[in-house]
Enzyme design. Structure first.
Site, short mmCIF file in Angstrom:
data_model
loop_
_atom_site.label_atom_id
_atom_site.label_comp_id
_atom_site.label_asym_id
_atom_site.label_seq_id
_atom_site.Cartn_x
_atom_site.Cartn_y
_atom_site.Cartn_z
N TRP A 1 0.81 -1.22 0.00
CA TRP A 1 0.00 0.00 0.00
C TRP A 1 0.84 1.26 0.00
O TRP A 1 0.39 2.31 -0.46
CB TRP A 1 -0.97 0.00 1.19
CG TRP A 1 -2.11 -0.91 0.91
CD1 TRP A 1 -2.38 -2.08 1.54
CD2 TRP A 1 -3.11 -0.77 -0.11
NE1 TRP A 1 -3.47 -2.68 0.98
CE2 TRP A 1 -3.94 -1.89 -0.03
CE3 TRP A 1 -3.37 0.18 -1.08
CZ2 TRP A 1 -5.02 -2.08 -0.88
CZ3 TRP A 1 -4.44 0.00 -1.93
CH2 TRP A 1 -5.26 -1.12 -1.83
N GLN A 2 2.06 1.17 0.53
CA GLN A 2 2.92 2.35 0.54
C GLN A 2 3.60 2.57 -0.80
O GLN A 2 4.14 3.64 -1.04
CB GLN A 2 4.02 2.20 1.59
CG GLN A 2 3.54 2.32 3.00
CD GLN A 2 4.57 1.81 3.98
OE1 GLN A 2 5.55 1.21 3.59
NE2 GLN A 2 4.32 2.04 5.24
N ASN A 3 3.63 1.55 -1.65
CA ASN A 3 4.50 1.64 -2.82
C ASN A 3 3.84 1.53 -4.19
O ASN A 3 4.50 1.79 -5.18
CB ASN A 3 5.61 0.58 -2.72
CG ASN A 3 6.55 0.90 -1.60
OD1 ASN A 3 7.36 1.81 -1.72
ND2 ASN A 3 6.41 0.22 -0.49
N HIS B 1 -12.86 5.65 -2.31
CA HIS B 1 -13.11 4.45 -3.13
C HIS B 1 -14.60 4.16 -3.22
O HIS B 1 -15.10 3.80 -4.28
CB HIS B 1 -12.36 3.25 -2.54
CG HIS B 1 -10.90 3.26 -2.86
ND1 HIS B 1 -9.96 3.83 -2.04
CD2 HIS B 1 -10.22 2.81 -3.93
CE1 HIS B 1 -8.77 3.72 -2.58
NE2 HIS B 1 -8.90 3.10 -3.73
N ARG C 1 -3.16 6.43 11.04
CA ARG C 1 -3.31 5.40 10.00
C ARG C 1 -4.78 5.06 9.79
O ARG C 1 -5.23 4.89 8.65
CB ARG C 1 -2.56 4.13 10.40
CG ARG C 1 -1.10 4.26 10.10
CD ARG C 1 -0.34 2.98 10.28
NE ARG C 1 1.06 3.23 9.96
CZ ARG C 1 2.07 2.69 10.59
NH1 ARG C 1 1.88 1.87 11.57
NH2 ARG C 1 3.30 2.96 10.22
N HIS D 1 0.10 8.09 -2.00
CA HIS D 1 0.86 7.86 -0.76
C HIS D 1 1.52 9.17 -0.29
O HIS D 1 1.45 9.51 0.89
CB HIS D 1 1.89 6.77 -1.00
CG HIS D 1 2.86 6.60 0.13
ND1 HIS D 1 2.48 6.08 1.35
CD2 HIS D 1 4.17 6.91 0.25
CE1 HIS D 1 3.53 6.08 2.16
NE2 HIS D 1 4.56 6.56 1.51
N PRO E 1 1.78 8.88 -5.95
CA PRO E 1 1.13 10.19 -5.79
C PRO E 1 0.16 10.22 -4.62
O PRO E 1 0.18 11.17 -3.82
CB PRO E 1 0.40 10.39 -7.13
CG PRO E 1 1.21 9.60 -8.11
CD PRO E 1 1.70 8.41 -7.35
N ASN F 1 1.06 3.19 -5.35
CA ASN F 1 0.49 4.43 -5.87
C ASN F 1 1.18 5.59 -5.14
O ASN F 1 0.70 6.06 -4.12
CB ASN F 1 -1.02 4.41 -5.61
CG ASN F 1 -1.73 5.59 -6.19
OD1 ASN F 1 -1.12 6.61 -6.52
ND2 ASN F 1 -3.03 5.49 -6.34
C1 LIG Z 1 -0.85 5.78 6.18
C2 LIG Z 1 0.47 5.90 5.47
C3 LIG Z 1 0.64 7.33 4.97
C4 LIG Z 1 1.55 5.54 6.47
O1 LIG Z 1 2.79 5.58 5.86
P1 LIG Z 1 4.09 4.93 6.58
O2 LIG Z 1 5.21 5.10 5.63
O3 LIG Z 1 3.75 3.56 7.06
O4 LIG Z 1 4.28 5.83 7.86
P2 LIG Z 1 5.49 5.85 8.90
O5 LIG Z 1 4.93 5.75 10.26
O6 LIG Z 1 6.54 4.87 8.50
O7 LIG Z 1 6.08 7.34 8.76
C5 LIG Z 1 6.21 7.95 7.52
C6 LIG Z 1 6.81 9.32 7.68
O8 LIG Z 1 6.28 10.01 8.80
C7 LIG Z 1 7.34 10.53 9.58
N1 LIG Z 1 6.93 10.59 10.98
C8 LIG Z 1 6.83 9.55 11.84
N2 LIG Z 1 6.44 10.04 13.05
C9 LIG Z 1 6.31 11.38 12.94
C10 LIG Z 1 5.95 12.42 13.82
N3 LIG Z 1 5.61 12.19 15.08
N4 LIG Z 1 5.91 13.68 13.35
C11 LIG Z 1 6.24 13.96 12.08
N5 LIG Z 1 6.58 13.00 11.17
C12 LIG Z 1 6.63 11.74 11.60
C13 LIG Z 1 8.47 9.56 9.36
O9 LIG Z 1 9.71 10.15 9.63
C14 LIG Z 1 8.32 9.25 7.90
O10 LIG Z 1 8.88 10.30 7.16
P3 LIG Z 1 9.58 10.07 5.72
O11 LIG Z 1 8.53 9.49 4.82
O12 LIG Z 1 9.99 11.44 5.29
O13 LIG Z 1 10.71 9.15 5.97
C15 LIG Z 1 0.60 4.91 4.27
O14 LIG Z 1 0.33 3.64 4.68
C16 LIG Z 1 -0.31 5.27 3.10
O15 LIG Z 1 0.08 5.99 2.21
N6 LIG Z 1 -1.53 4.74 3.07
C17 LIG Z 1 -2.45 5.09 2.01
C18 LIG Z 1 -2.47 4.06 0.96
C19 LIG Z 1 -3.46 4.34 -0.09
O16 LIG Z 1 -4.55 4.76 0.14
N7 LIG Z 1 -3.04 4.06 -1.30
C20 LIG Z 1 -3.76 4.33 -2.47
C21 LIG Z 1 -4.79 3.36 -2.78
S1 LIG Z 1 -5.55 3.72 -4.32
#
Ligand SMILES: CC(C)(COP(=O)(O)OP(=O)(O)OC[C@H]1O[C@@H](n2cnc3c(N)ncnc32)[C@H](O)[C@@H]1OP(=O)(O)O)[C@@H](O)C(=O)NCCC(=O)NCCS
Length: 444
Positions: free
Chosen positions: A378-380, A419, A408, A386, A384, A382
């Site tokens: 899910w992170q990789n 969706h 999350r 993400h 734009p 899409n």
């Molecule tokens: C929810 C979502 C955004 C979480 O992403 P994640 O990468 O697992 O999140 P993480 O907890 O690892 O943290 C990501 C970022 O937040 C930052 N972060 C973590 N804690 C933080 C805090 N307290 N304050 C500020 N930033 C913080 C991290 O440093 C990291 O930054 P970086 O990307 O610059 O390295 C991701 O799962 C997502 O994009 N979901 C949507 C998927 C979706 O709908 N796809 C499309 C379907 S069509």
């Protein structure tokens, strides 16, 4: 002795070298020329092989070869260290091609040719003189212009931040509700037309949220810089680097429309730009777009539509075993069409648009095919979406003190909402949002 070209010698060299040469060496390969000693229950340590005068081994030379066994594991045993299964993968590919060729032939014999490009047009238009979905998309310009005017006034201080927030919220709420109301009330709009219009409005919504956020961050920065300059007794000059745009010079229609058409959901004052339009690259992407569109339409009409039609009866009768059989049958074309769609949209279309606009950041997807978890996928897949979720939803929530779990979950429900909104026009019979559209989205 010394008969290196002898029959037995050449046979031994061939069989012994195979596992190691294919990366499947390990213990078996180390035992390559060892021999089993005297007969007994446990294999005794093998004596060192005799050497000829050239230093070569004499095992297996001549017809009087006494030793033909050695201490070794079968290749499928994990102890053998053998790991090269490329041939089996090739065999799987052959099986896949054969079974799909059979399916293809069976489908043609059973249904004939169902591909009909004219029929596709009827999905978009009910009446050739009425184009409601396109009109809806054109009207979206009004909302973009409204957001722009609000930002213009905020930049010169003609509006307070609270008033600006209120106006933006009203504009964004209308962007979400207006196309949904039109799709629901207008008879002449087709379900597919509604889905496309709703998607265009969703993209506009996400882009305008980003536009508003970035301009707000710029104003906050400007205010901080001015306060710093005032306390230091200097005049703030904006500190613009040469050839880069700084706030509020970015507030032009040209800049806004570049962002609205660019293949990204996240606004930036200075997007990375590619130096020129590569004509060959662009032509390749355009040809891919054309070919893959035809392929998708053909596969849907020839393969998916008849299977879905045949699934109706089991669903009506609630015949569970037949329902599962139908779903499994649908899974194959579904997978294939999804893969083609992925390449078509995220590689061909997005790169074609980016090339035309000289938009430099081409990271539209990462290696989701190597995913070892649903989260990674899910992170990789899409990027734009993400990036937008991370920059405008997830991180702001974390900064305001929310827990990761809550942030999350918020992303999950926002993603599920969009969706479901898109799926609603093609599933009008279901008044309650179904779980399938939401499942997995935003899982993070
Ligand atoms: C929810 C979502 C955004 C979480 O992403 P994640 O990468 O697992 O999140 P993480 O907890 O690892 O943290 C990501 C970022 O937040 C930052 N972060 C973590 N804690 C933080 C805090 N307290 N304050 C500020 N930033 C913080 C991290 O440093 C990291 O930054 P970086 O990307 O610059 O390295 C991701 O799962 C997502 O994009 N979901 C949507 C998927 C979706 O709908 N796809 C499309 C379907 S069509």
């Amino acid at each position: 002795m010394g008969d290196r070209g002898g029959t037995g010698g050449s046979r031994r060299r061939r069989t012994g070298s195979r596992p190691s040469s294919q990366g499947g060496g390990g213990p078996a390969a180390a035992e390559e020329v060892r021999d089993v000693g005297p007969p007994g229950d446990a294999p005794a340590p093998a004596p060192a092989p005799d050497k000829d005068e050239n230093g070569g081994s004499d095992v297996g030379s001549g017809p009087w070869d006494l030793r033909c066994h050695r201490l070794q594991d079968s290749l499928f045993s994990s102890d053998s260290g053998f790991s090269n299964y490329r041939g089996i993968l090739n065999w799987c590919v052959v099986m896949l091609i054969l079974s799909n060729a059979r399916l293809f032939l069976e489908n043609l014999i059973k249904y004939g040719i169902l591909v009909d490009p004219i029929q596709v047009v009827s999905l978009f238009l009910k009446d050739p003189y009425s184009w409601p979905a396109l009109c809806l998309v054109i009207v979206a310009n009004v909302f973009a212009a409204a957001a722009f005017q609000v930002e213009k006034r905020l930049a010169v201080g003609a509006l307070t931040e609270q008033a600006g927030l209120l106006l933006h919220a009203a504009n964004l709420a209308t962007i979400l509700c207006f196309p949904a109301a039109v799709a629901l009330l207008l008879e002449s709009i087709t379900p597919v037309g509604s889905v496309l219009a709703l998607m265009a409005y969703t993209i506009l919504f996400l882009k305008l949220v980003s536009y508003r956020d970035v301009n707000l961050w710029c104003r906050e920065r400007r205010a901080k810089a001015r306060a710093k300059a005032a306390s230091a007794g200097k005049k703030a000059n904006g500190g613009a680097a040469p050839r880069t745009v700084s706030y509020p010079d970015n507030l032009t229609y040209r800049d806004l429309y570049y962002f609205l058409f660019a293949p990204t959901l996240c606004y930036e004052l200075n997007f990375p730009r590619s130096p020129r339009i590569r004509k060959r690259f662009l032509l390749r992407r355009l040809l891919e777009m054309l070919f893959l569109t035809q392929l998708q339409v053909g596969l849907i009409q020839q393969w998916m539509v008849p299977t879905i039609q045949n699934s109706m009866k089991p669903f009506k009768d609630m015949d569970y075993s037949r329902i599962i059989e139908r779903l499994l049958k649908l899974a194959v074309p579904n997978h294939l069409i999804w893969l083609i769609f992925f390449y078509w949209f995220f590689h061909s279309c997005m790169n074609a648009v980016a090339e035309l606009m000289q938009f430099g950041d081409r990271e539209f997807y990462r290696d989701w095919w190597n995913s070892e978890s649903v989260t990674y996928f899910w992170q990789n897949w899409n990027i734009p979406v993400h990036k937008w979720c991370l920059r405008h939803f997830y991180k702001p929530m974390l900064r305001r003190g929310s827990s990761k779990w809550l942030a999350r979950t918020g992303v999950f429900f926002a993603s599920a909402f969009f969706h479901e909104t898109h799926a609603a026009p093609v599933t009008p019979a279901s008044p309650i949002p179904g779980p399938l559209g939401a499942c997995g989205h935003g899982g993070g």
